[in-house]
Scaffold this motif. Structure first.
Motif, PDB file in Angstrom:
ATOM      1  N   ASN A  36       0.859  -1.220  -0.228  1.00  0.00           N
ATOM      2  CA  ASN A  36       0.067  -0.060   0.042  1.00  0.00           C
ATOM      3  C   ASN A  36       0.813   1.220   0.111  1.00  0.00           C
ATOM      4  O   ASN A  36       0.275   2.452   0.009  1.00  0.00           O
ATOM      5  CB  ASN A  36      -0.928   0.113   1.333  1.00  0.00           C
ATOM      6  N   ARG A  67       0.354   6.356  -0.451  1.00  0.00           N
ATOM      7  CA  ARG A  67       0.880   6.958  -1.290  1.00  0.00           C
ATOM      8  C   ARG A  67       0.349   6.598  -2.586  1.00  0.00           C
ATOM      9  O   ARG A  67      -0.534   5.318  -2.884  1.00  0.00           O
ATOM     10  CB  ARG A  67       2.352   6.953  -1.387  1.00  0.00           C
ATOM     11  N   THR A  68       0.404   7.240  -3.708  1.00  0.00           N
ATOM     12  CA  THR A  68      -0.214   6.909  -5.057  1.00  0.00           C
ATOM     13  C   THR A  68       0.265   5.721  -5.626  1.00  0.00           C
ATOM     14  O   THR A  68      -0.250   5.142  -6.664  1.00  0.00           O
ATOM     15  CB  THR A  68      -0.255   7.900  -5.913  1.00  0.00           C
ATOM     16  N   ASP A  69       1.628   5.023  -5.184  1.00  0.00           N
ATOM     17  CA  ASP A  69       2.242   4.318  -6.135  1.00  0.00           C
ATOM     18  C   ASP A  69       1.976   2.770  -5.316  1.00  0.00           C
ATOM     19  O   ASP A  69       2.950   2.076  -5.163  1.00  0.00           O
ATOM     20  CB  ASP A  69       3.751   4.548  -6.155  1.00  0.00           C
ATOM     21  N   ALA A 105      -8.858   0.730   0.833  1.00  0.00           N
ATOM     22  CA  ALA A 105      -7.799   1.579   0.760  1.00  0.00           C
ATOM     23  C   ALA A 105      -7.977   2.412   2.020  1.00  0.00           C
ATOM     24  O   ALA A 105      -8.796   3.358   2.133  1.00  0.00           O
ATOM     25  CB  ALA A 105      -8.366   2.619  -0.329  1.00  0.00           C
ATOM     26  N   SER A 135       0.433  -1.124  -5.108  1.00  0.00           N
ATOM     27  CA  SER A 135       0.423  -1.956  -6.054  1.00  0.00           C
ATOM     28  C   SER A 135       0.314  -3.505  -5.448  1.00  0.00           C
ATOM     29  O   SER A 135       0.079  -3.688  -4.194  1.00  0.00           O
ATOM     30  CB  SER A 135       1.651  -2.336  -6.579  1.00  0.00           C
ATOM     31  N   ARG A 170      -7.644   6.201   2.304  1.00  0.00           N
ATOM     32  CA  ARG A 170      -8.628   6.998   1.479  1.00  0.00           C
ATOM     33  C   ARG A 170      -9.954   6.817   2.061  1.00  0.00           C
ATOM     34  O   ARG A 170     -10.931   7.516   1.825  1.00  0.00           O
ATOM     35  CB  ARG A 170      -8.556   6.572   0.238  1.00  0.00           C
ATOM     36  N   ASP A 183      -4.558   1.723  -6.217  1.00  0.00           N
ATOM     37  CA  ASP A 183      -4.406   2.599  -5.080  1.00  0.00           C
ATOM     38  C   ASP A 183      -4.626   2.123  -3.774  1.00  0.00           C
ATOM     39  O   ASP A 183      -5.472   1.608  -3.365  1.00  0.00           O
ATOM     40  CB  ASP A 183      -5.494   3.714  -5.503  1.00  0.00           C
ATOM     41  N   ASP A 184      -3.499   2.499  -2.926  1.00  0.00           N
ATOM     42  CA  ASP A 184      -3.737   2.096  -1.351  1.00  0.00           C
ATOM     43  C   ASP A 184      -4.221   0.857  -0.951  1.00  0.00           C
ATOM     44  O   ASP A 184      -5.116   0.882  -0.248  1.00  0.00           O
ATOM     45  CB  ASP A 184      -4.389   3.214  -0.898  1.00  0.00           C
TER      46      ASP A 184
END
Length: 391
Positions: free
Chosen positions: A116, A120-122, A160, A124, A163, A142-143
């Motif tokens: 996660n 952050r946005t990266d 997530a 996978s 989020r 995402d997350d």
């Protein structure tokens, strides 16, 4: 995999995909039949939804998979692989940033590592082929703090956490199907599903809440504030489907909740930092990983970590197994034969193998900050996610 093995596996998976017959009693079932959502495999025994996860129920889909313990290490960004026959690390491979859990897929063929990247946005997902134990190409998501699968197998639910969102995705490609916001669930992380598959309850770690979500219509059904504590972690449904158990790190124990009415019904004190929950293979007991909460030089560490054993029939603690010298037992699972409980030592960089007969244990060094390890293979027909909740 040979042609014969492939055909056996394909046949077994296809059998699972047949929609459950609504309200039909199953052979050997006790009590009224459970009317499940369409597409969900039937509940064989309404008094024990874990009946198909006993040692005798190893699916042909996983029968030839190597016996391994897959350990995601949050700070070293890798997965260690332990051979339980030797208690030795036999493989190690890098994954994405901040791997949190290793999650078996609904069809039992893929072990997904949730990277996660700590919000952050990266983020996978790294797929591991359960038959070879080798990783594949990561999928950008995402997350993904945690992940579950709807009991009908139609969706993966990526949790997530940062989020405050649940992303329903295709269980194979991970393409987004629909997002469900849970704005009042700070720190959404762990979940379990009702016996009929109609709803899931997620814990909200940073707000002391639970959130109930409709798994068919993908909508929030309500929130529940726990009466005390305030840091709910793992959640597990009782064998008869009537009670949800919620580990709470601040309350040092386990709350009980009636899922249908969504009301708190009781509390069981276990130990400092109650965290992970796992049923025994015979579904008579629940293992509670008490992670502890002390700090040494600013780093979380515990001299009080251990495991409590709760009897499902009485909701009483029947055994306590402290970690010799202290420890930080976190997430894991039970071996296929039920003889070992495997847990990550979150802040001690080890894995614990605990004998479920007497609580004796060994420690196996792994990477930096191991988290949600999974044991593979496990008995059962399908997985609803996390570190291997099979049914």
């Amino acid at each position: 995999m040979g042609v014969k093995q492939y055909l056996v596996a394909a046949s077994a998976i296809a059998a699972l995909m047949v929609p459950a017959v609504q309200g039909q009693a199953q052979t050997g079932a006790t009590g009224p039949a459970v009317q499940t959502i369409a597409g969900m495999p039937p509940v064989i025994d309404p008094q024990n939804l874990y009946s198909e996860t006993s040692p005798a129920h190893l699916s042909p889909v996983v029968a030839d998979d190597p016996a391994r313990i897959y350990v995601p290490n949050l700070r070293s960004n890798d997965v260690y692989v332990i051979d339980p026959a030797t208690n030795k690390v036999v493989d190690r491979f890098p994954v994405g940033k901040s791997p949190q859990h290793v999650v078996p897929s609904w069809d039992l063929r893929t072990l997904w590592v949730t990277n996660n990247a700590e919000g952050r946005t990266d983020g996978s997902l790294t797929p591991i082929d359960a038959h070879t134990g080798k990783p594949g190409a990561p999928v950008a998501v995402d997350d993904p703090y945690n992940m579950y699968f709807t009991p009908d197998g139609k969706s993966a639910i990526v949790v997530a956490e940062a989020r405050k969102r649940l992303d329903f995705r295709d269980p194979h490609t991970m393409a987004l199907q629909q997002s469900v916001d849970v704005p009042d669930c700070a720190g959404v992380n762990h979940a379990d599903f009702s016996i009929d598959g109609r709803y899931a309850i997620f814990t909200c770690e940073f707000g002391g809440h639970l959130v109930k979500v409709d798994t068919v219509n993908h909508k929030v059904l309500g929130y529940l504030k726990l009466s005390s504590g305030g840091m709910p972690q793992d959640i597990l449904i009782s064998p008869n489907g009537r009670t949800f158990y919620i580990a709470d790190m601040m309350a040092d124990g386990v709350f009980t909740v009636d899922g249908d009415s969504f009301t708190e019904t009781g509390f069981i004190h276990t130990g400092v930092g109650a965290h992970g929950l796992y049923p025994s293979r015979d579904a008579t007991k629940m293992y509670v990983a008490n992670r502890g909460s002390h700090k040494v030089h600013g780093k979380p560490h515990s001299k009080t970590g251990g495991v409590s054993v709760i009897d499902f029939a009485t909701n009483k603690v029947v055994a306590d197994w402290p970690i010799p010298g202290g420890g930080s037992p976190d997430m894991g699972n039970v071996s296929a034969d039920g003889k070992s409980l495997w847990l990550s030592g979150r802040f001690d960089d080890v894995v614990y193998r605990i004998n479920t007969e007497d609580g004796s244990m060994i420690k196996i060094p792994v990477g930096a900050e191991p988290h949600g390890l999974t044991v593979w293979p496990q008995p059962g027909r399908y997985s609803i996610g996390h570190t291997g909740i099979l049914r």
